[in-house]
Structures are given as structure tokens and as C-alpha cells.
Design a protein around this motif. Sequence first.
Motif, PDB file in Angstrom:
ATOM      1  N   MET A 219       0.817  -1.209   0.000  1.00 10.63           N
ATOM      2  CA  MET A 219       0.000   0.000   0.000  1.00 10.63           C
ATOM      3  C   MET A 219       0.857   1.268   0.000  1.00 10.63           C
ATOM      4  SD  MET A 219      -2.924  -0.966   2.712  1.00 10.63           S
ATOM      5  CE  MET A 219      -2.787   0.577   3.548  1.00 10.63           C
ATOM      6  N   PHE A 220       2.105   1.109   0.472  1.00  9.69           N
ATOM      7  CA  PHE A 220       2.841   2.312   0.859  1.00  9.69           C
ATOM      8  C   PHE A 220       3.894   2.789  -0.127  1.00  9.69           C
ATOM      9  CE2 PHE A 220       1.088   0.657   4.724  1.00  9.69           C
ATOM     10  CZ  PHE A 220       0.604   1.787   5.345  1.00  9.69           C
ATOM     11  N   SER A 221       4.155   1.961  -1.160  1.00  8.66           N
ATOM     12  CA  SER A 221       5.274   2.317  -2.036  1.00  8.66           C
ATOM     13  C   SER A 221       5.128   3.712  -2.635  1.00  8.66           C
ATOM     14  CB  SER A 221       5.424   1.276  -3.150  1.00  8.66           C
ATOM     15  OG  SER A 221       4.173   1.097  -3.767  1.00  8.66           O
ATOM     16  N   THR A 222       3.933   4.179  -2.804  1.00  9.32           N
ATOM     17  CA  THR A 222       3.751   5.524  -3.357  1.00  9.32           C
ATOM     18  C   THR A 222       3.679   6.594  -2.273  1.00  9.32           C
ATOM     19  OG1 THR A 222       1.403   5.072  -3.383  1.00  9.32           O
ATOM     20  CG2 THR A 222       2.589   4.847  -5.474  1.00  9.32           C
ATOM     21  N   GLU A 223       3.552   6.164  -1.048  1.00  7.40           N
ATOM     22  CA  GLU A 223       3.362   7.128   0.040  1.00  7.40           C
ATOM     23  C   GLU A 223       4.669   7.789   0.462  1.00  7.40           C
ATOM     24  OE1 GLU A 223       0.606   8.282   1.593  1.00  7.40           O
ATOM     25  OE2 GLU A 223      -0.568   7.141   0.136  1.00  7.40           O
ATOM     26  N   PHE A 224       5.741   6.997   0.415  1.00  3.28           N
ATOM     27  CA  PHE A 224       7.026   7.535   0.855  1.00  3.28           C
ATOM     28  C   PHE A 224       7.701   8.257  -0.291  1.00  3.28           C
ATOM     29  CE2 PHE A 224       6.357   4.170   3.980  1.00  3.28           C
ATOM     30  CZ  PHE A 224       6.527   4.901   5.131  1.00  3.28           C
ATOM     31  N   ILE A 225       7.717   9.577  -0.194  1.00  2.00           N
ATOM     32  CA  ILE A 225       8.279  10.369  -1.277  1.00  2.00           C
ATOM     33  C   ILE A 225       9.695  10.791  -0.877  1.00  2.00           C
ATOM     34  CG2 ILE A 225       7.984  12.464  -2.637  1.00  2.00           C
ATOM     35  CD1 ILE A 225       4.941  12.203  -1.545  1.00  2.00           C
ATOM     36  N   ASP A 226      10.634  10.590  -1.800  1.00  2.00           N
ATOM     37  CA  ASP A 226      12.015  10.985  -1.497  1.00  2.00           C
ATOM     38  C   ASP A 226      12.075  12.473  -1.192  1.00  2.00           C
ATOM     39  OD1 ASP A 226      12.620   8.464  -1.972  1.00  2.00           O
ATOM     40  OD2 ASP A 226      13.647   8.770  -3.895  1.00  2.00           O
ATOM     41  N   ALA A 227      12.718  12.768  -0.109  1.00  2.00           N
ATOM     42  CA  ALA A 227      12.928  14.179   0.228  1.00  2.00           C
ATOM     43  C   ALA A 227      14.415  14.473   0.126  1.00  2.00           C
ATOM     44  CB  ALA A 227      12.422  14.469   1.633  1.00  2.00           C
ATOM     45  N   GLU A 228      14.804  15.697   0.483  1.00  4.65           N
ATOM     46  CA  GLU A 228      16.203  16.071   0.346  1.00  4.65           C
ATOM     47  C   GLU A 228      17.103  15.214   1.229  1.00  4.65           C
ATOM     48  OE1 GLU A 228      18.170  20.234   0.573  1.00  4.65           O
ATOM     49  OE2 GLU A 228      16.107  20.513  -0.140  1.00  4.65           O
ATOM     50  N   GLU A 229      16.616  14.939   2.446  1.00  6.96           N
ATOM     51  CA  GLU A 229      17.487  14.227   3.389  1.00  6.96           C
ATOM     52  C   GLU A 229      17.288  12.710   3.358  1.00  6.96           C
ATOM     53  OE1 GLU A 229      15.532  16.706   6.326  1.00  6.96           O
ATOM     54  OE2 GLU A 229      15.686  17.650   4.357  1.00  6.96           O
ATOM     55  N   ILE A 230      16.090  12.289   2.958  1.00  6.84           N
ATOM     56  CA  ILE A 230      15.805  10.853   3.037  1.00  6.84           C
ATOM     57  C   ILE A 230      15.403  10.307   1.658  1.00  6.84           C
ATOM     58  CG2 ILE A 230      14.408   9.080   4.146  1.00  6.84           C
ATOM     59  CD1 ILE A 230      13.883  11.002   6.404  1.00  6.84           C
ATOM     60  N   GLN A 231      16.044   9.179   1.325  1.00  8.38           N
ATOM     61  CA  GLN A 231      15.644   8.461   0.109  1.00  8.38           C
ATOM     62  C   GLN A 231      15.096   7.103   0.509  1.00  8.38           C
ATOM     63  OE1 GLN A 231      18.914   8.128  -2.588  1.00  8.38           O
ATOM     64  NE2 GLN A 231      17.918   9.508  -4.057  1.00  8.38           N
ATOM     65  N   TYR A 232      14.043   6.717  -0.162  1.00  7.64           N
ATOM     66  CA  TYR A 232      13.460   5.413   0.182  1.00  7.64           C
ATOM     67  C   TYR A 232      13.792   4.418  -0.914  1.00  7.64           C
ATOM     68  CZ  TYR A 232      10.995   8.184   3.587  1.00  7.64           C
ATOM     69  OH  TYR A 232      10.709   9.016   4.614  1.00  7.64           O
ATOM     70  N   LEU A 233      13.984   3.197  -0.499  1.00  8.79           N
ATOM     71  CA  LEU A 233      14.372   2.147  -1.442  1.00  8.79           C
ATOM     72  C   LEU A 233      13.448   0.966  -1.179  1.00  8.79           C
ATOM     73  CD1 LEU A 233      16.649   1.658  -3.498  1.00  8.79           C
ATOM     74  CD2 LEU A 233      17.925   0.537  -1.663  1.00  8.79           C
ATOM     75  N   ASP A 234      12.678   0.604  -2.166  1.00  5.17           N
ATOM     76  CA  ASP A 234      11.716  -0.473  -1.965  1.00  5.17           C
ATOM     77  C   ASP A 234      12.419  -1.820  -2.048  1.00  5.17           C
ATOM     78  OD1 ASP A 234       9.499  -1.949  -1.667  1.00  5.17           O
ATOM     79  OD2 ASP A 234       8.291  -0.771  -3.102  1.00  5.17           O
TER      80      ASP A 234
END
Lengths: 309, 430
Positions: free
Chosen positions: B61-76
Amino acid sequence: MENLLVAENIYKKFGGFTALNNVSISIPKGSIFGLLGPNGAGKTTLLRIINQITMPDEGQVFLDGKPLHPSDIAHIGYLPEERGLYKSMKVGEQALYLARLKGLSKAEAKARLEYWFKKLHIEGWWNKKIQELSKGMAQKVQFIITVLHKPKLLIFDEPFSGFDPVNAGLIKDEILQLKEEGATILFSTHRMESVEELCDYMALIHKSNKLLDGKVSEIKREYKSNTYEVGLEAENETELLKELNERFVLGKAKFQSINDDLKLTIQLQENETQNDLLTYLIGKARINHFVEVIPSVNDIFIKTVTQNA
Amino acid sequence: MRNLKLIIQREYLARVRNKTFIIMTFLSPLILVGMFALIAYLSMLNSSEQHIIGLYDETEMFSTEFIDAEEIQYLDLSDRSLEEAKTLVRNEGYYGLIYIPKNVGKGMENVAFYGKESPGFGTVQTLEKTIADRLTRQELVTRGVDLSELDDARRQVKLEIQNFSGERTSKMSNYIKMFFGGAAGYLLMMFIIIYGNMVMRSVIEEKTNRIIEIIVSSVKPIQLMMGKVLGTSLAGITQFSIWLLLGGVLSLISFYILGIDLFSVQKDQLANIEQVVQPEIAQLVVDVLNLPIFNLIIFFVIYFISGYFLYSAIYAAIGAAVDSETDTQQFMFPVILPLMLGIYVGFFSVIENPHGSIATIFSMIPLTSPIVMLMRIPFGVPWWELAISLGILILTNFAVIWLAAKIYRVGILMYGKKASYKELFKWLKY
């Protein structure tokens, strides 16, 4: 003789402690006045009152016949017993500052300082800091500051303490010269020999009370006990001693002599004079030494203090 | 008067020529600005650091919820097993791994975060909020709520604060008042402590140097005391001015060197703000201009001078009562206490309620009033309160200077006597 300074019936208490109890002194113009007394007698308190540093509880001080006024500080030079200088300030700057506080203009102060620095052989010290000087050197600077504004009245509290003999002599000569130039000098000390050498007048303070004062010569005359010191040479010394013993009060005397003398002090009765003694002695012995015993200030001091203890 | 001038001059020069004084005058701003620059630089480094967080999402459900920001990158990493994901995160040195189990939102929400070290507070909050939001919306949909309707129905309210005469103020206005008042009070306290101590040390120095009696045979002790206080405060004002000037120049230079461009930041922010809250900014300017600047400056000067004089006289008396600086301890506490009290009352009570009874009372008590009143003035103080407070302060000033001068007069001539409070009381009667 006219008095420059008169202190009348001065009382001063610090809490429960009486520092001065009805003390009066008069200092004749142009004289050197010695204020004597053991440590803690109240000398410094009296000097501070004359300098208007502390106020008396009762009594008044007159300078030149007028009650002391704050502006009179320009006429008084004071060298306190607890004396020092700003450690981190230069000698010249500091002397200039203190002189200007006494009311001298900058130019006048500078000119007089140069004169005095030369006189006491310290010309090279102008830019030195006090912390580089020894205690005796600093005392010279303090002495100059005290006398610089040519005050009528000079007050020295224990002026010779801390000086080596050479510099003490130098300062003593300066004091005498200042007197010649017309200054009146009051100094306090517990060293009697300096009074002997310098003072015309003296007062003795002990435990807050003044015990005696007056002209030094008069005080000495008053305290002499009609006693003579003699050096005698006789055929039969034991016989002579026995004879003298019956007639006078004798004591042992000490003095330098090249003869093998009988050294004695002889006290006469009140109605007798030294001529009576001489006439009496002439037939009995050869008189090599004959001098009246004059009490030293030290003797007077000890005698008065122990009498009043 | 002539002597007073001479003394002020000497005291001023003695302070200003002192080596420590010179070094501190030029070193302090350097150290302070250096410290701030270091902090700014480090936090810049910190914020430019990038974290990579692995995402192991069983619900998809969440893969689209976490948006990369300047300080944090998300990796599925959901396409492999949980153990593999953990190993990968650990070996690659990533910041952490979020594990969202299948049954999330139903009963216990056991979402887990695996990491070498515990994540920062901000990160935890972002993560929690993102997941909770997503779950709430999911739940709303399940319960038959139309999400677009919900978004549409949201309303926003903003309080517009006005006083009775109709002048608008912003929320910022209170912060500005607090800032001005607090800065003034704090400045006064610092000034009193630094230069009051300097007065005290210089009195002690004169006592230990044994020069005092030479000087008081030519000037009155009270002249010497006042000259000392005035000369030292002039030196203080000199030092403060140099600090302000040097501090300003140095911070500009250091910001320039470190590339912290204040103006570009402001421009960006202004551009943003202009659209959204332009009236707010305009209001801020109005607020600052609305502050009774003239009154502020006048009363700042009056309270600053009388407050500083009051304390300096006490410091001078303490200096006269002791033989060395180590003996001052027992007398310092009653001096520091009202200063501290003033600052605390100011920061806790005035800011909370500038016209409350605590703030009012402490702005009347003479030892705290300079500080507390300075903090209250920006909020507007009725003239009669100012009059009473100033009246009390000035009367106290005279009384304290008179008493201090008495202690000073006796104390400077007392050597080797350890003064107690009882002793001081006795001196007052000499």
C-alpha cells in the motif's frame, strides 16, 4: 612662636575602642615635630584626622589659626605609613596623576617632577612600571609625590621604615632642607633615635592618651636626674669607692677611656650642683672624665610608658 | 569636579590599557562568532547528509506514500525476503529498514524500524505520520467516506488579534516584544556582572597596593568611588561597542566565507511568503514600527544607568570591605541573587503575563526592577507604574550609594581585618 597647626581636645572612638582620648598638640611654624608612641597608640589616627581622612568625634584642628577646610589639602603633604603605588602604571604618569589631584597644573607638575627626579637621581625611571622597582625605590617616588606641591605642612608617618641606611640618610637630609626652606614637618615614629637627631618638638602618645609634649631640649632637662658620669683614678680605689658610697647614690658607668679608670655614675641631691661634686672629688682623685647624664628620648619614652602602664 | 574628571580619566585608561582587557575585547567576538559559524557549518553538513531507508512493505500500500525528500531516500526492498532485506541494509550501511506487516492497522500496529542506531526524532515522526495517514484514509474509504468530499469540507480559521482601539497586531508582535525586552534585561545583567566585578577588583587592587591612603589624602573617598564607577562604565561601554561592531563585521565575513548566504535565503523565503502571508509580513513591519521606540530607548538608558549604578556602588563597597578577591564570596551571593531573580521572573513571568501581579511587584522592587521593568516596557506599562518604579529605584540609588560610600570610606583604610556583616554594620555608624 606662632603655631602652624593646632589640634585641640581630639576624641575618636571606633565602636567600643577609644583611639584618641582628649589629645591636643601644637606645632610651631618651621619646626620639626615628632609624634612618638608604641604601635597602636593612636598616632596614625591622629595623622588621618589632620589630613581629613577621618573625622574626629570631638575636638577641632586649626591650620594657620583657621579651622581646617577641605581645600587645605593643597597645603598639606602626607606620606602615610601604609603606602604604595599603582603597580601597573608608569612612574612618571602616576606621579603626574597624583600631583594633579593635589591641584597642580599638568605643566607645573611635570616641571617640578623633573627637578625632583634629577635631585634624587632617578631621572631614568619615568617610563618604568612600579612593579619593576624595589620597595626602597618606590619609596623615593612616594616621597617626591608628598613634597611636590610645596605644602606648608609635611606629614610623614614612619618615613624611614623600608629605607636602607644610605637612602634613609638621603631622605633625612631632604627633610632638613625642606625645613630650611620654611616647611613645617610633623612625623610619627616609634624609632627614638630619629627624634633625637631631627626633632625640635615632640609629643608622646600611649594607649590613646598624650603623656607629654614640648620642646625636646626642655623635656630632656626636665627628665635629667642630676646624675654625672665620672672616670676617676686614685691611689686606693676601694677606699675611694667606700667613701663615695657613703655620701652619694652610685651606679656603674660604661664609656670609652684610655685610662684604667674607676667608671661611675654619681647622683647628687637636689640642692647640689656639679661644682659641689667637682670640689669634693678634686682632692681625692684625678678626674679623667666628667659629663652630665642626659636622658635619651628612648629612656624618657620607656620611663613614661612604664610609669603609666 | 576637576578631581573627579582626573579620576575618571585614570580609571578609564587603566582599564582600557590593561592587556587582558584588550585581548578580551578583540578575542571575545572572534570566539563567539567562530562558535556560531562552527555550529551553522556543522548543521549545514548535517542537513546535507543523505539517509537511505529501506522499505519492506507486505501490504503493497505504501510504495507511493514515501516520497524521497532532500534528506531521506526510500528504497523499496519488498521483492525479497525480510532477512535478505535486513542483511542488505546492514551491509550497505543504509540508515534503516521499515517493516510493515500484512495485518497492519488491524489491532496492534506492529510496524518496525530496524537500524544500527535509533533514528532521529524528526524521522520517527515523519514515518509514523505517513503510515498513520495512509491507514486512516484507507479506513475511511472502507467505512464508505468519499475522500474528495472530506478534503473539500476542510475549513481553516486564523485569529486576527486587535486591541480595543482597532490596531491590528500579529502573533509575531508578542515575540518581537519578548525579544526586545529580554535582550535589554539580559544585556543589563551581563553588564552589571562584568563591569561591577571590574569596579570591585579595582577597589581591591588599590587596597592591596596600599595606594588608597595617598589618594584619599587629596580627594574625598566618595569622589574616588564615583570616579571609579564612571570610569569603569565608560570602559565597559567602549568594550561593548567594539564587540557589537566587530561581531557584526565578523559574522558577515564568516557567513560569506562559509557560503551561508543570508540574503538568498531571505529572498527565497520572501518569495514564498509574499504569496501566502504577505499581509503578515507587512503587519510585522507595522508592529516593529508601532513599538514605542523612543520610549524604549529613553527608559532603557534610564534603567540601565540607575540599575548599573546601584549594583556598582554595592560592588565597590564589597571591594572596600575585603582584603582579597577570595574573601568576596560571602558578599557575592546577595548581589547575584536579585539579578538572577530578575532574569527568571522576566523570562518566566513577564513573558507569560506581562501585567500580572508577580511581574508588577518585581518591577517595583529596586534590585530587580531595572531588569524586570526593561522586559515589561515593550508590552506597554502605564506611566504611573513607571513613575513609582523609577522613584523607588532612584531613592534606593541615593540610599545605597550613601551607605556604600560609608562602608567604602571606612573599609579602604582597614587592612588585614576580615569583615563580617556585623563588622560592616558597625562601620556604618563610624
